[in-house]
Design a protein around this motif. Structure first.
Motif, PDB file in Angstrom:
ATOM      1  N   GLN A   1       3.095  -5.880   5.556  1.00  0.00           N
ATOM      2  CA  GLN A   1       2.683  -5.046   6.415  1.00  0.00           C
ATOM      3  C   GLN A   1       1.332  -4.146   6.201  1.00  0.00           C
ATOM      4  OE1 GLN A   1       5.426  -2.930   9.102  1.00  0.00           O
ATOM      5  NE2 GLN A   1       6.677  -4.597   8.515  1.00  0.00           N
ATOM      6  N   LEU A   2       0.409  -4.815   5.308  1.00  0.00           N
ATOM      7  CA  LEU A   2      -0.700  -4.053   4.621  1.00  0.00           C
ATOM      8  C   LEU A   2      -1.660  -3.795   6.216  1.00  0.00           C
ATOM      9  CD1 LEU A   2      -2.652  -2.800   2.929  1.00  0.00           C
ATOM     10  CD2 LEU A   2      -3.399  -5.055   2.422  1.00  0.00           C
ATOM     11  N   ARG A   3      -2.261  -2.621   6.414  1.00  0.00           N
ATOM     12  CA  ARG A   3      -2.867  -2.251   7.492  1.00  0.00           C
ATOM     13  C   ARG A   3      -3.754  -0.877   7.125  1.00  0.00           C
ATOM     14  NH1 ARG A   3       2.134  -0.328   7.431  1.00  0.00           N
ATOM     15  NH2 ARG A   3       2.368   1.700   8.138  1.00  0.00           N
ATOM     16  N   ALA A   4      -4.989  -0.878   8.017  1.00  0.00           N
ATOM     17  CA  ALA A   4      -5.777   0.259   8.000  1.00  0.00           C
ATOM     18  C   ALA A   4      -5.107   1.252   9.070  1.00  0.00           C
ATOM     19  CB  ALA A   4      -7.251  -0.146   8.195  1.00  0.00           C
ATOM     20  N   GLU A   5      -4.627   2.283   8.619  1.00  0.00           N
ATOM     21  CA  GLU A   5      -4.027   3.424   9.314  1.00  0.00           C
ATOM     22  C   GLU A   5      -5.049   4.016  10.233  1.00  0.00           C
ATOM     23  OE1 GLU A   5       0.041   5.328  10.206  1.00  0.00           O
ATOM     24  OE2 GLU A   5      -0.719   3.363   9.725  1.00  0.00           O
TER      25      GLU A   5
ATOM     26  N   ALA B   1       1.461  -5.353  -5.633  1.00  0.00           N
ATOM     27  CA  ALA B   1       2.383  -4.689  -6.210  1.00  0.00           C
ATOM     28  C   ALA B   1       2.549  -4.921  -7.671  1.00  0.00           C
ATOM     29  CB  ALA B   1       3.702  -4.952  -5.685  1.00  0.00           C
ATOM     30  N   LYS B   2       3.206  -4.231  -8.614  1.00  0.00           N
ATOM     31  CA  LYS B   2       3.073  -4.505  -9.912  1.00  0.00           C
ATOM     32  C   LYS B   2       4.691  -3.964 -10.583  1.00  0.00           C
ATOM     33  CE  LYS B   2       0.522  -2.952 -14.001  1.00  0.00           C
ATOM     34  NZ  LYS B   2      -0.603  -2.111 -14.451  1.00  0.00           N
ATOM     35  N   THR B   3       5.036  -5.125 -11.428  1.00  0.00           N
ATOM     36  CA  THR B   3       6.216  -4.736 -12.158  1.00  0.00           C
ATOM     37  C   THR B   3       5.629  -4.652 -13.883  1.00  0.00           C
ATOM     38  OG1 THR B   3       6.763  -6.924 -12.621  1.00  0.00           O
ATOM     39  CG2 THR B   3       7.631  -5.962 -10.917  1.00  0.00           C
ATOM     40  N   LYS B   4       6.357  -4.422 -14.510  1.00  0.00           N
ATOM     41  CA  LYS B   4       5.731  -4.349 -16.003  1.00  0.00           C
ATOM     42  C   LYS B   4       5.456  -5.704 -16.674  1.00  0.00           C
ATOM     43  CE  LYS B   4      10.404  -4.816 -18.531  1.00  0.00           C
ATOM     44  NZ  LYS B   4      11.265  -4.337 -19.563  1.00  0.00           N
ATOM     45  N   VAL B   5       5.979  -6.531 -16.016  1.00  0.00           N
ATOM     46  CA  VAL B   5       5.414  -7.994 -16.271  1.00  0.00           C
ATOM     47  C   VAL B   5       3.844  -8.270 -15.803  1.00  0.00           C
ATOM     48  CG1 VAL B   5       5.820 -10.661 -15.877  1.00  0.00           C
ATOM     49  CG2 VAL B   5       7.738  -8.940 -16.134  1.00  0.00           C
ATOM     50  N   GLY B   6       3.377  -7.720 -14.495  1.00  0.00           N
ATOM     51  CA  GLY B   6       2.073  -8.024 -14.297  1.00  0.00           C
ATOM     52  C   GLY B   6       2.082  -7.669 -12.787  1.00  0.00           C
ATOM     53  N   LEU B   7       0.829  -8.233 -12.283  1.00  0.00           N
ATOM     54  CA  LEU B   7       0.535  -7.835 -10.836  1.00  0.00           C
ATOM     55  C   LEU B   7       0.942  -9.143 -10.170  1.00  0.00           C
ATOM     56  CD1 LEU B   7      -3.077  -6.418 -10.865  1.00  0.00           C
ATOM     57  CD2 LEU B   7      -1.039  -5.278 -10.409  1.00  0.00           C
ATOM     58  N   GLY B   8       1.588  -8.747  -8.594  1.00  0.00           N
ATOM     59  CA  GLY B   8       1.836 -10.013  -7.822  1.00  0.00           C
ATOM     60  C   GLY B   8       0.422 -10.375  -7.033  1.00  0.00           C
ATOM     61  N   SER B   9       0.713 -11.261  -6.435  1.00  0.00           N
ATOM     62  CA  SER B   9      -0.486 -11.656  -5.224  1.00  0.00           C
ATOM     63  C   SER B   9      -0.685 -10.865  -4.328  1.00  0.00           C
ATOM     64  CB  SER B   9       0.145 -13.172  -4.644  1.00  0.00           C
ATOM     65  OG  SER B   9       0.326 -14.190  -5.626  1.00  0.00           O
ATOM     66  N   PRO B  10      -2.111 -10.609  -4.170  1.00  0.00           N
ATOM     67  CA  PRO B  10      -2.561  -9.555  -3.412  1.00  0.00           C
ATOM     68  C   PRO B  10      -2.212  -9.853  -1.712  1.00  0.00           C
ATOM     69  CG  PRO B  10      -4.258 -10.480  -4.079  1.00  0.00           C
ATOM     70  CD  PRO B  10      -3.113 -11.191  -4.887  1.00  0.00           C
ATOM     71  N   ASP B  11      -2.022  -8.822  -0.938  1.00  0.00           N
ATOM     72  CA  ASP B  11      -2.322  -8.922   0.367  1.00  0.00           C
ATOM     73  C   ASP B  11      -3.716  -8.308   0.664  1.00  0.00           C
ATOM     74  OD1 ASP B  11      -1.852  -9.654   3.062  1.00  0.00           O
ATOM     75  OD2 ASP B  11      -0.417  -8.142   3.525  1.00  0.00           O
ATOM     76  N   VAL B  12      -4.298  -8.888   1.782  1.00  0.00           N
ATOM     77  CA  VAL B  12      -5.664  -8.365   2.172  1.00  0.00           C
ATOM     78  C   VAL B  12      -5.861  -7.930   3.499  1.00  0.00           C
ATOM     79  CG1 VAL B  12      -7.877  -9.546   2.379  1.00  0.00           C
ATOM     80  CG2 VAL B  12      -6.276 -10.734   0.800  1.00  0.00           C
ATOM     81  N   VAL B  13      -6.850  -6.957   3.511  1.00  0.00           N
ATOM     82  CA  VAL B  13      -7.087  -6.368   4.916  1.00  0.00           C
ATOM     83  C   VAL B  13      -8.620  -6.270   4.940  1.00  0.00           C
ATOM     84  CG1 VAL B  13      -6.660  -4.042   4.243  1.00  0.00           C
ATOM     85  CG2 VAL B  13      -6.471  -4.650   6.487  1.00  0.00           C
ATOM     86  N   ASP B  14      -9.200  -6.641   6.170  1.00  0.00           N
ATOM     87  CA  ASP B  14     -10.727  -6.413   6.323  1.00  0.00           C
ATOM     88  C   ASP B  14     -10.970  -5.167   7.223  1.00  0.00           C
ATOM     89  OD1 ASP B  14     -11.568  -8.462   4.710  1.00  0.00           O
ATOM     90  OD2 ASP B  14     -11.248  -9.908   6.366  1.00  0.00           O
TER      91      ASP B  14
END
Length: 582
Positions: A442-446, A517-530
């Motif tokens: 639910q990535l969004r521009a508030e 999001a990030k764990t100590k292993v690395g970054l996950g795939s990003p979500d995108v908002v324009d």
């Protein structure tokens, strides 16, 4: 005077001299056309005349000697470009086929060019189909050919139906030559048949002809074939299940049709047999005391007039399988391969694959695994097929992919034959390491202003480990082009922070933001908002309120509590430096 000499003299004159006043001839003759039904045909007639007489030329188009009606604008159109005269025929049908002529006149002088138009389509159905004789299992047919529609008839197909199934038409086994108009066909015993004929040319098949007004009845006979695809099915314990493809009514050839089923163990010379009296049946079951025993089987067609003229072939088949009785030993993780966040490798001792142990056909193994927290009722399985070249090796190696990261898992392995699995090995427990998280939700521009955006999100549904924070990138969007991806610093180190206010943006500009999001292993795939910032003009006072490095370098910053205080201190220092420099 010699006609050939005059023609050659005319050609020579046309090639080397301008036409004389009042003389017209066709310089480029019409070319024959072949088009499909509904397509467009185009004839081009190129005339030659002295330039002073161009306006005197009259061109008349004819079809099979009849003037073309150029007022039919939905069918014909006439175009003229200087000495080029074009006749276009739209939406052609078979009636448009024939000879087309271009007649060019200048006063009393004229010249004519003619070419043929062929409108090509499937032929007409054969006409007047008749059944002229019916004797025993033979029928003779005659017919009149229909119009070929531009292409010669290549062949005829005879079709027949039976009175007990009048809506089903069968093709006779062999086609008949396109130059013939009769056929002698064989019909199956014990049926009454009607016929139709289809013509074929290079454009395709015609519609069927009329159905014969009379029918042909054939007397019954013994079957001339036996069921196909005879085999044994092995999924029923304690049974020998013999299956076949049922024979259609057309091939039963007489009343009282049935299947005579034979079987014997391959080591025996004595045949057992039984009848399956249901003509539509496709199997017969026999109780046996063997497990995956090898049998000889055959199925013969019979009716009240006797058994099939053809001998029944003998096939090999097995009785039903049972659960394997052998257990894989020394099942463990393969320490020579790394245990990753999604894949585990295993090793165990190969089992003896004799029929006595497998109680069926050896297919391989099945790895079974489940989350320790969920139990066996949510077990997942992966089948392991052992390649033929590896069947004699002492150990078996296999892997499971798609494991849940950062999870305790239990696993075991079983032997499988075609239908059953054997008792499991001992269970092993292992812990799948952390991986990178899934996308935030639910990535969004508030809210969006002239120079800022407030982003909000929810943590990943499956973190695949322990979240340690979030990372944000952005890039400017200009029309359909994307600028360079720029990371925002500092990163969010608190996984409980589920939003960021990003400042220093340009008014009335488009941006794309990426949140991972990030764990100590690395970054996950990003979500995108324009987003697109609000349109407006910054006053000098508002420009002073924005740090200069933001305005000049087009960088954005994440504003959190302590950063706001820091920005205010930086602003005060910048104003003081500017004041002292004046």
């Amino acid at each position: 005077m010699n006609t050939a000499y005059l023609e050659s003299l005319h050609i020579c004159f046309c090639c080397f001299f301008l036409p004389l006043w009042g003389l017209v001839y066709i310089d480029e003759h019409l070319k024959k056309q072949i088009v499909g039904v509904g397509e467009t045909a185009r004839f081009v007639c190129l005339t030659a005349i002295h330039p002073a007489d161009v306006q005197q030329v009259i061109v008349v188009w004819t079809h099979d000697g009849v003037p073309v009606n150029l007022t039919r604008h939905n069918k014909y159109s006439y175009q003229r470009h200087a000495n080029q005269h074009i006749l276009v025929i739209e939406h052609t049908d078979y009636r448009d086929s024939g000879e087309y002529s271009c007649q060019a006149k200048a006063g009393t002088v004229e010249d004519v060019s003619t070419a043929h138009l062929t409108v090509l389509g499937v032929p007409e159905p054969p006409k007047n189909l008749q059944l002229i004789s019916c004797h025993g299992q033979s029928a003779e047919l005659v017919w009149d050919p229909g119009d070929e529609h531009g292409a010669s008839i290549r062949m005829y197909t005879v079709q027949f139906n039976a009175s007990y199934q009048p809506d089903t038409w069968h093709d006779y086994s062999e086609p008949f030559d396109g130059e013939t108009a009769n056929a002698l066909v064989s019909v199956s015993p014990w049926g009454t048949y009607a016929f139709t004929v289809i013509a074929h040319n290079s454009a395709g098949p015609s519609e069927p002809s009329n159905v014969t007004s009379s029918s042909c009845s054939a007397p019954p006979d013994k079957p001339d074939r036996n069921p196909k695809n005879v085999h044994a099915r092995t999924d029923t314990k304690g049974k020998l299940v013999i299956e076949w493809q049922p024979m259609e009514r057309l091939y039963q050839h007489g009343p009282g049709f049935r299947y005579h089923v034979f079987w014997r163990q391959s080591s025996s010379t004595y045949w057992n047999s039984a009848y399956q009296n249901d003509a539509a049946a496709d199997s017969y079951e026999i109780d046996v005391d063997t497990v995956y025993g090898l049998y000889d089987i055959r199925v013969k067609a019979e009716n009240d007039l006797g058994e099939s003229h053809q001998p029944a072939f003998v096939f090999k088949g097995h009785s039903g399988e049972d659960e394997p009785i052998v257990v894989p030993k020394d099942f463990r993780l393969d320490r020579s391969r790394p245990l990753t966040s999604s894949t585990a490798h295993f090793i165990w001792e190969a089992v003896e694959t004799s029929v006595d142990k497998i109680q069926g056909h050896f297919e391989g193994y099945r790895l079974e695994y489940w989350k320790s927290s969920e139990g066996r009722h949510k077990m997942k399985q992966t089948d392991i097929i052992v390649p033929h070249e590896q069947k004699d090796e002492p150990d078996v190696r296999a892997a499971i992919s798609g494991l849940p990261s950062y999870t305790a898992v239990r696993a075991q392995v079983v032997v499988v034959n075609t239908h059953y699995s054997g008792p499991p090995s001992h269970i092993i427990d292992f812990f799948v390491p952390e991986g990178v998280p899934e996308k935030v939700r639910q990535l969004r521009a508030e809210s969006v202003g002239m120079t800022y955006v407030l982003l909000k999100w929810l943590p990943p549904e499956i973190p695949n480990g322990v979240l340690v924070g979030y990372h944000i990138d952005y890039q400017q969007v200009v029309n359909v082009s994307l600028g360079p991806v720029i990371p925002l610093h500092p990163e969010i180190k608190n996984p409980s922070t589920l939003g960021a206010r990003i400042t220093g943006l340009e008014p009335h500009h488009s941006y794309r933001f990426y949140v991972s999001a990030k764990t100590k292993v690395g970054l996950g795939s990003p979500d995108v908002v324009d987003i697109r910032t609000v349109n407006g003009t910054l006053t000098e006072a508002s420009k002073e309120a924005i740090p200069k490095w933001n305005m000049q370098k087009k960088k954005a910053s994440i504003s959190e509590g302590r950063q706001i205080v820091g920005s205010m201190v930086m602003l005060f220092v910048q104003i003081l430096v500017m004041y002292l420099g004046m």
